[in-house]
Design an enzyme around this catalytic site. Structure first.
Site, short mmCIF file in Angstrom:
data_model
loop_
_atom_site.label_atom_id
_atom_site.label_comp_id
_atom_site.label_asym_id
_atom_site.label_seq_id
_atom_site.Cartn_x
_atom_site.Cartn_y
_atom_site.Cartn_z
N CYS A 119 -64.15 -51.18 87.51
CA CYS A 119 -63.66 -50.72 88.88
C CYS A 119 -63.19 -52.06 89.63
CB CYS A 119 -64.44 -49.97 89.65
SG CYS A 119 -63.64 -49.53 91.10
N CYS A 136 -63.94 -51.74 93.33
CA CYS A 136 -65.25 -51.67 93.87
C CYS A 136 -65.99 -53.06 93.86
CB CYS A 136 -66.11 -50.94 92.89
SG CYS A 136 -65.41 -49.09 92.67
N ASP A 137 -65.73 -53.83 92.72
CA ASP A 137 -66.26 -55.14 92.48
C ASP A 137 -65.45 -56.56 92.38
OD1 ASP A 137 -68.64 -53.48 91.78
OD2 ASP A 137 -68.09 -53.35 89.85
#
Length: 315
Positions: A140, A143-144
């Site tokens: 992701c 997300c990261d």
């Protein structure tokens, strides 16, 4: 299989932000929800080392810690959180039947499906090592990606999602190397053109990932095979992103619930309703676009409210 039957007003299948949020709302509405956590209690976030983009956590929080807090909050309002996973359903009658671990039969007035989706990985031992260590492998970018700002990263994939994530990473990272495993993209032409025109994205077609390299904790390079020439190269990188798709965990519902070609549950737009009355969906089991903790939690709220209104209309 046991002949013991338990009657439940609101059953929530699966945990994670969607399931726990649904449990919080359903419990506060006196629906006496029972939640079975599934095979991965807490969902995908339990494999996320740091969550910095969920509102309210000023200093960030680890995925497992956040899931424990959501679970405890649901319990505080009276939600019944249980171990176990659904192995069979029968939504063919007015009674929604669900079997847990092939041994417990539940008859439910409402069901909220929050079984999520599982990211696909390449399956390399080195990939799995760093994924489990939380030190450089992710599925992701949204997300990261922030953790790799001004660094060099590698992303593998060839579809629209891979192109979207590569373009997203290009805004944060010094350089993005995109490994396309075949000779051409599967993405739409407009998405392919977008990454091709981005200066700090290098595209290597017909390349396979051989190994994720690093010390015991942190990634420092990706070893890749040029399938045309047979040459093996090392690409400097501190992050390795896998964007080869997700598999929604919906197989047991396919005989009753309408799914798309990939297996995601099709809900009535603007609601959490499925094609079966009294059965609702929340989170990544229906969401192939956003796949964020915050959006999953929002749909968990929607599912609980929709279930509450469904029950109220029957009284």
């Amino acid at each position: 299989m046991s002949h013991t039957i338990e009657k439940i007003k609101c059953l929530i299948i699966g945990s994670g932000p969607a399931g726990y949020t649904a449990a919080i709302y359903a419990a506060r509405a006196n629906m006496n929800p029972v939640l079975y956590q599934g095979m991965q209690p807490g969902g995908q976030l339990t494999t996320t080392n740091e969550v910095e983009n969920f509102p309210g956590y000023v200093d960030g929080v680890t995925g497992p810690e956040m899931m424990i807090q959501l679970q405890d909050q649901a319990k505080r309002f009276g939600a019944d959180i249980r171990d176990g996973w659904a192995t069979k359903v029968d939504f063919g009658t007015n009674i929604h039947k669900v079997w847990i671990n092939d041994s417990i039969e539940l008859h439910c007035e409402t069901v909220i499906i929050s079984t999520g989706a599982t990211a696909k990985y390449l399956g390399l031992p080195s990939e799995q090592h760093y994924l489990n260590m939380g030190g450089g492998v992710s599925a992701c970018a949204v997300c990261d990606g922030f953790f790799y700002r001004n660094q060099e990263v590698v992303i593998v994939g060839a579809g629209d999602s891979a192109c979207e994530e590569a373009h997203y990473l290009s805004k944060l990272c010094k350089k993005v190397t995109m490994l396309v495993r075949s000779e051409k993209f599967r993405a739409s032409k407009i998405m392919e053109e977008r990454v091709r025109k981005t200066e700090n994205i290098e595209i290597l077609v017909n390349h396979d990932t051989v190994e994720v390299l690093g010390d015991s904790n942190v990634v420092h390079a990706i070893k890749a095979l040029n399938k045309t020439t047979g040459e093996v190269i090392e690409i400097p990188a501190t992050g390795f992103f896998v964007a080869i798709g997700h598999k929604p965990n919906t197989d047991i519902f396919k005989d009753y619930i309408t799914l798309d070609e990939t297996g995601y549950i099709i809900n009535t737009p603007g609601t959490s309703k499925t094609n079966v009355e009294g059965v609702f969906v929340a989170g990544d089991a229906a969401d192939h676009v956003y796949r964020q903790a915050i959006t999953a939690a929002g749909t968990g709220c929607m599912a609980a409210l929709d279930a509450e209104r469904y029950l109220a209309a029957k009284e």
